[in-house]
Design a protein around this motif. Structure first.
Motif, PDB file in Angstrom:
ATOM      1  N   GLY A   1      34.148 -83.341  31.669  1.00 57.69           N
ATOM      2  CA  GLY A   1      34.881 -82.139  32.027  1.00 57.69           C
ATOM      3  C   GLY A   1      34.018 -81.203  32.840  1.00 57.69           C
ATOM      4  N   GLN A   2      34.567 -80.029  33.113  1.00 61.82           N
ATOM      5  CA  GLN A   2      33.864 -79.035  33.916  1.00 61.82           C
ATOM      6  C   GLN A   2      33.463 -77.853  33.042  1.00 61.82           C
ATOM      7  OE1 GLN A   2      36.218 -76.880  36.871  1.00 61.82           O
ATOM      8  NE2 GLN A   2      34.525 -77.029  38.326  1.00 61.82           N
ATOM      9  N   ALA A   3      32.183 -77.473  33.117  1.00 64.10           N
ATOM     10  CA  ALA A   3      31.687 -76.352  32.317  1.00 64.10           C
ATOM     11  C   ALA A   3      32.265 -75.041  32.831  1.00 64.10           C
ATOM     12  CB  ALA A   3      30.167 -76.310  32.360  1.00 64.10           C
ATOM     13  N   LEU A   4      32.830 -74.259  31.927  1.00 72.98           N
ATOM     14  CA  LEU A   4      33.371 -72.949  32.288  1.00 72.98           C
ATOM     15  C   LEU A   4      32.362 -71.837  32.030  1.00 72.98           C
ATOM     16  CD1 LEU A   4      37.012 -73.302  30.874  1.00 72.98           C
ATOM     17  CD2 LEU A   4      36.190 -73.731  33.202  1.00 72.98           C
ATOM     18  N   GLU A   5      31.243 -72.188  31.409  1.00 73.30           N
ATOM     19  CA  GLU A   5      30.191 -71.220  31.079  1.00 73.30           C
ATOM     20  C   GLU A   5      28.848 -71.905  31.230  1.00 73.30           C
ATOM     21  OE1 GLU A   5      32.568 -68.791  27.550  1.00 73.30           O
ATOM     22  OE2 GLU A   5      31.697 -70.759  27.174  1.00 73.30           O
ATOM     23  N   PRO A   6      27.769 -71.154  31.412  1.00 76.56           N
ATOM     24  CA  PRO A   6      26.440 -71.781  31.482  1.00 76.56           C
ATOM     25  C   PRO A   6      26.084 -72.415  30.141  1.00 76.56           C
ATOM     26  CG  PRO A   6      26.236 -69.386  31.391  1.00 76.56           C
ATOM     27  CD  PRO A   6      27.686 -69.683  31.595  1.00 76.56           C
ATOM     28  N   GLY A   7      25.448 -73.574  30.212  1.00 74.81           N
ATOM     29  CA  GLY A   7      25.086 -74.295  28.988  1.00 74.81           C
ATOM     30  C   GLY A   7      23.697 -73.946  28.521  1.00 74.81           C
ATOM     31  N   LEU A   8      23.591 -72.964  27.621  1.00 76.18           N
ATOM     32  CA  LEU A   8      22.300 -72.582  27.053  1.00 76.18           C
ATOM     33  C   LEU A   8      22.073 -73.357  25.767  1.00 76.18           C
ATOM     34  CD1 LEU A   8      22.347 -68.714  27.618  1.00 76.18           C
ATOM     35  CD2 LEU A   8      21.310 -70.494  29.047  1.00 76.18           C
ATOM     36  N   GLU A   9      20.866 -73.805  25.576  1.00 76.90           N
ATOM     37  CA  GLU A   9      20.499 -74.660  24.455  1.00 76.90           C
ATOM     38  C   GLU A   9      21.039 -74.139  23.120  1.00 76.90           C
ATOM     39  OE1 GLU A   9      16.419 -76.662  22.662  1.00 76.90           O
ATOM     40  OE2 GLU A   9      16.318 -74.821  23.830  1.00 76.90           O
TER      41      GLU A   9
ATOM     42  N   VAL B   1      38.144 -77.280  25.604  1.00 76.27           N
ATOM     43  CA  VAL B   1      37.552 -77.403  24.269  1.00 76.27           C
ATOM     44  C   VAL B   1      36.289 -76.558  24.235  1.00 76.27           C
ATOM     45  CG1 VAL B   1      38.465 -79.728  23.866  1.00 76.27           C
ATOM     46  CG2 VAL B   1      36.186 -79.429  24.872  1.00 76.27           C
ATOM     47  N   THR B   2      35.857 -76.238  23.034  1.00 77.48           N
ATOM     48  CA  THR B   2      34.598 -75.502  22.851  1.00 77.48           C
ATOM     49  C   THR B   2      33.618 -76.388  22.099  1.00 77.48           C
ATOM     50  OG1 THR B   2      35.723 -73.361  22.788  1.00 77.48           O
ATOM     51  CG2 THR B   2      33.515 -73.461  21.857  1.00 77.48           C
ATOM     52  N   GLY B   3      32.435 -76.556  22.648  1.00 77.02           N
ATOM     53  CA  GLY B   3      31.413 -77.374  22.009  1.00 77.02           C
ATOM     54  C   GLY B   3      30.059 -76.706  22.108  1.00 77.02           C
ATOM     55  N   ARG B   4      29.030 -77.450  21.770  1.00 71.58           N
ATOM     56  CA  ARG B   4      27.670 -76.923  21.763  1.00 71.58           C
ATOM     57  C   ARG B   4      26.837 -77.662  22.807  1.00 71.58           C
ATOM     58  NH1 ARG B   4      23.185 -78.077  18.353  1.00 71.58           N
ATOM     59  NH2 ARG B   4      24.508 -79.605  17.304  1.00 71.58           N
ATOM     60  N   ALA B   5      26.119 -76.915  23.634  1.00 66.39           N
ATOM     61  CA  ALA B   5      25.246 -77.516  24.638  1.00 66.39           C
ATOM     62  C   ALA B   5      24.035 -78.135  23.948  1.00 66.39           C
ATOM     63  CB  ALA B   5      24.801 -76.463  25.652  1.00 66.39           C
ATOM     64  N   VAL B   6      23.886 -79.459  24.076  1.00 68.38           N
ATOM     65  CA  VAL B   6      22.832 -80.152  23.330  1.00 68.38           C
ATOM     66  C   VAL B   6      21.836 -80.871  24.217  1.00 68.38           C
ATOM     67  CG1 VAL B   6      24.270 -80.451  21.281  1.00 68.38           C
ATOM     68  CG2 VAL B   6      24.309 -82.193  23.077  1.00 68.38           C
TER      69      VAL B   6
ATOM     70  N   ARG C   1      32.554 -73.457  26.716  1.00 68.33           N
ATOM     71  CA  ARG C   1      33.891 -74.013  26.935  1.00 68.33           C
ATOM     72  C   ARG C   1      33.864 -75.018  28.085  1.00 68.33           C
ATOM     73  NH1 ARG C   1      37.648 -70.326  28.734  1.00 68.33           N
ATOM     74  NH2 ARG C   1      35.920 -69.024  29.507  1.00 68.33           N
ATOM     75  N   VAL C   2      34.622 -76.106  27.909  1.00 71.35           N
ATOM     76  CA  VAL C   2      34.709 -77.162  28.913  1.00 71.35           C
ATOM     77  C   VAL C   2      36.183 -77.459  29.177  1.00 71.35           C
ATOM     78  CG1 VAL C   2      34.146 -79.563  29.460  1.00 71.35           C
ATOM     79  CG2 VAL C   2      32.510 -78.168  28.166  1.00 71.35           C
ATOM     80  N   ARG C   3      36.523 -77.605  30.461  1.00 70.62           N
ATOM     81  CA  ARG C   3      37.910 -77.921  30.819  1.00 70.62           C
ATOM     82  C   ARG C   3      37.992 -79.345  31.360  1.00 70.62           C
ATOM     83  NH1 ARG C   3      39.850 -73.716  34.579  1.00 70.62           N
ATOM     84  NH2 ARG C   3      38.596 -74.857  36.128  1.00 70.62           N
ATOM     85  N   PHE C   4      38.975 -80.103  30.820  1.00 66.49           N
ATOM     86  CA  PHE C   4      39.204 -81.467  31.278  1.00 66.49           C
ATOM     87  C   PHE C   4      40.176 -81.470  32.464  1.00 66.49           C
ATOM     88  CE2 PHE C   4      38.251 -82.064  26.661  1.00 66.49           C
ATOM     89  CZ  PHE C   4      37.033 -82.710  26.835  1.00 66.49           C
TER      90      PHE C   4
END
Length: 251
Positions: free
Chosen positions: A215-223, A237-242, A228-231
């Motif tokens: 998907g496409q990141a809607l926000e910067p992925g900080l550790e 969906v909301t997940g955790r940047a890992v 939020r990611v859009r398909f």
């Protein structure tokens, strides 16, 4: 390593079983102190010391040196005599750094009221960890030349410590460190795994299954932070940047 040092699962399970056995002894072993009007008898303090030590070792590295310092009860307390005092570890309380052990009266003497108080405890856990070899300013980009290994109290502060300086290569400090101070996870700036608009891999997992998608990141992925990611179908969906362009979603 969580909250501070990595302990193999088998060793940790063994230590937890030993701690549980020690706690179970409390109800019967403390009968020997039945007539004590002062709850802090030598026998009770010895038991509390052992209980704190067992609790500390349950989460400490195998070769760590543990030191337990018992505090004093609040001088303002006026406790009724008690025939049976039971020490216990408060639920969720970790025997690490500034901590406490509960003392409860199970059988008040001569009709005295039961009570439940806390005894302060300081737990020091000495183990080898990566420390600053010199004064380091906030914003310093860490290299192995700036670090060394030393024995420190890993329980003195919150945050994971490190045993391998290589794990810190390229990480930046968010606060200054003095020479000999352990580098902790809380001292490091969060890594930026991806930027807004980047394509990311999303791993959604639940009991017995795992699904990977993109998907496409809607926000910067900080550790470690939520993003939020859009398909392609428009769902978000909301997940955790890992990791590098990786997001984890727990269902």
């Amino acid at each position: 390593m969580d909250q501070n040092a990595h302990v193999p699962c088998a060793a940790l399970a063994s230590r937890i079983r030993a701690l549980a056995a020690l706690v179970l002894l409390a109800g019967s072993a403390l009968g020997a102190w039945a007539q004590a009007s002062n709850p802090l008898t030598p026998e009770l303090l010895n038991y509390v010391q052992r209980l704190a030590l067992a609790g500390a070792r349950a989460g400490a590295p195998e070769q760590a040196r543990v030191d337990i310092q018992l505090g004093q009860l609040d001088a303002r307390l006026r406790l009724a005599p008690c025939r049976q005092v039971q020490p216990y570890l408060p639920q969720g309380q970790k025997m690490w750094g500034k901590s406490r052990i509960g003392l409860r009266c199970l059988d008040g003497a001569q009709g005295g009221a039961r009570w439940n108080v806390s005894l302060p405890v300081t737990v020091q856990v000495y183990a080898r960890a990566v420390v600053a070899s010199q004064a380091l300013a906030a914003g310093t980009l860490l290299t192995q030349e700036l670090l060394q290994s030393a024995e420190v109290d890993i329980a003195a502060e919150a945050g994971q410590v490190f045993t391998d300086a290589g794990q810190l290569d390229g990480r930046s400090l968010q606060r200054p460190l003095v020479p000999g101070e352990a580098v902790r996870s809380s001292d490091l700036k969060a890594r930026r795994w991806f930027a807004v608009g980047e394509r990311v891999q999303v791993l959604a997992s639940g009991t017995g299954y795992a699904i990977a998608s993109e998907g496409q990141a809607l926000e910067p992925g900080l550790e470690g932070q939520e993003v939020r990611v859009r398909f392609e179908n428009g769902r978000t969906v909301t997940g955790r940047a890992v990791g590098e362009r990786r997001v984890e979603v727990l269902l």
